[in-house]
Design a protein around this motif. Sequence first.
Motif, PDB file in Angstrom:
ATOM      1  N   ARG A 103      -4.499  -1.838   8.472  1.00 17.65           N
ATOM      2  CA  ARG A 103      -4.508  -0.477   9.031  1.00 17.65           C
ATOM      3  C   ARG A 103      -3.425  -0.256  10.089  1.00 17.65           C
ATOM      4  O   ARG A 103      -2.750   0.766  10.098  1.00 17.65           O
ATOM      5  CB  ARG A 103      -5.880  -0.181   9.639  1.00 17.65           C
ATOM      6  CG  ARG A 103      -5.994   1.201  10.266  1.00 17.65           C
ATOM      7  CD  ARG A 103      -7.323   1.392  10.943  1.00 17.65           C
ATOM      8  NE  ARG A 103      -8.412   1.357   9.977  1.00 17.65           N
ATOM      9  CZ  ARG A 103      -9.483   0.568  10.064  1.00 17.65           C
ATOM     10  NH1 ARG A 103      -9.588  -0.282  11.079  1.00 17.65           N
ATOM     11  NH2 ARG A 103     -10.431   0.621   9.153  1.00 17.65           N
ATOM     12  N   THR A 146      -9.266  -2.755  -2.618  1.00 18.59           N
ATOM     13  CA  THR A 146      -8.393  -1.807  -1.923  1.00 18.59           C
ATOM     14  C   THR A 146      -8.909  -1.409  -0.551  1.00 18.59           C
ATOM     15  O   THR A 146      -8.154  -1.448   0.442  1.00 18.59           O
ATOM     16  CB  THR A 146      -8.198  -0.555  -2.792  1.00 18.59           C
ATOM     17  OG1 THR A 146      -7.639  -0.942  -4.057  1.00 18.59           O
ATOM     18  CG2 THR A 146      -7.262   0.436  -2.117  1.00 18.59           C
ATOM     19  N   GLU A 147     -10.158  -1.020  -0.444  1.00 22.08           N
ATOM     20  CA  GLU A 147     -10.667  -0.540   0.840  1.00 22.08           C
ATOM     21  C   GLU A 147     -10.600  -1.622   1.908  1.00 22.08           C
ATOM     22  O   GLU A 147     -10.200  -1.359   3.057  1.00 22.08           O
ATOM     23  CB  GLU A 147     -12.107  -0.052   0.670  1.00 22.08           C
ATOM     24  CG  GLU A 147     -12.685   0.572   1.935  1.00 22.08           C
ATOM     25  CD  GLU A 147     -14.064   1.155   1.700  1.00 22.08           C
ATOM     26  OE1 GLU A 147     -14.736   1.459   2.707  1.00 22.08           O
ATOM     27  OE2 GLU A 147     -14.470   1.313   0.530  1.00 22.08           O
ATOM     28  N   ARG A 186       0.822  -1.214   0.000  1.00 22.99           N
ATOM     29  CA  ARG A 186       0.000   0.000   0.000  1.00 22.99           C
ATOM     30  C   ARG A 186       0.852   1.258   0.000  1.00 22.99           C
ATOM     31  O   ARG A 186       0.424   2.303  -0.518  1.00 22.99           O
ATOM     32  CB  ARG A 186      -0.944   0.004   1.218  1.00 22.99           C
ATOM     33  CG  ARG A 186      -1.876   1.215   1.265  1.00 22.99           C
ATOM     34  CD  ARG A 186      -2.843   1.168   0.105  1.00 22.99           C
ATOM     35  NE  ARG A 186      -3.714   2.337   0.042  1.00 22.99           N
ATOM     36  CZ  ARG A 186      -3.445   3.472  -0.606  1.00 22.99           C
ATOM     37  NH1 ARG A 186      -2.293   3.595  -1.262  1.00 22.99           N
ATOM     38  NH2 ARG A 186      -4.294   4.470  -0.618  1.00 22.99           N
ATOM     39  N   GLU A 193      -6.940  -2.153   2.896  1.00 25.12           N
ATOM     40  CA  GLU A 193      -6.468  -1.072   3.768  1.00 25.12           C
ATOM     41  C   GLU A 193      -6.964  -1.261   5.196  1.00 25.12           C
ATOM     42  O   GLU A 193      -6.217  -1.029   6.158  1.00 25.12           O
ATOM     43  CB  GLU A 193      -6.926   0.272   3.212  1.00 25.12           C
ATOM     44  CG  GLU A 193      -6.204   0.678   1.939  1.00 25.12           C
ATOM     45  CD  GLU A 193      -6.739   1.969   1.347  1.00 25.12           C
ATOM     46  OE1 GLU A 193      -5.989   2.624   0.608  1.00 25.12           O
ATOM     47  OE2 GLU A 193      -7.916   2.314   1.617  1.00 25.12           O
TER      48      GLU A 193
END
Length: 274
Positions: free
Chosen positions: A267, A259-260, A205, A263
């Motif tokens: 995190r 992607t979300e 990322r 992530e």
Amino acid sequence: MGRKRATASAGSLQPGVFEIDSGTCELVRDTFSDDGWVVNVNDVPSSHIDMNDPTVLEFEYMRWISGLVRAQWDSSFPLRALHLGGGACTLARSFTAEFPGARQVVVELDGKLSELVREWFDLPRAPLLRIRVGEARAVTETLSENSRDLIVRDVFAGAVTPEPLLTAEFTEHVRRVLSPGGMYVVNCGDRRDLSLAKQEAATLRSVFSHLAIVADPAMLKGRRYGNIIIAGSDVPIGDSPSLARELLGGAVPAHVWLTEQVETFARDARVLKD
């Protein structure tokens, strides 16, 4: 230990244990298929080859990688692929069948293993498929900018990927070598806590704006050890409805995260550095 000689035809191949630069490899007949062979490297299953059908991928993680790639490009695309980690070149062999215009390079550290798989199996010849003996990071750092559409990292020393291939600095080299719209795919082997997979996702990322993860639900829930496929690109990847259906229909059904979700998964993980 003496080396048994073998030819590339399925009928004349003979099982056996062979000396290679990193130890030994064993050629084992697939008991479930007349045309299948398994290559074990230092007692770890490394590759499966179907002599008559290069598109047969017995290892689930290879099917997941293949699905990601086929969802991104159609068969007419002149794919330029770099495989870091060779084994028996199973995935590269399948891409030659799926993408007739492909030009591929497989980087394999073990020179004797490369010689054996060329001898045993019907691998495409240069320029369709070249095998380059060398260390994956060192080779990648020598490659020209924008010279590959796909880079697949499938390198293991025993059960772990060497640390120099995990870092953001190495991933930046990968990004430099990829063409616009190219894709980097890594095979991450992790334990139930998923700490490495989260760190790898965070690392990708830090370099790529679009991500995807493919794995079976039990692995994503931290219920077992296994393989997680993580991919990065500067364009959206993994969002094809047909890919989601294909993954669910496999022998080991898998989910794809975009992607979300990736992530969120990564995190709180740290980015890996040299």
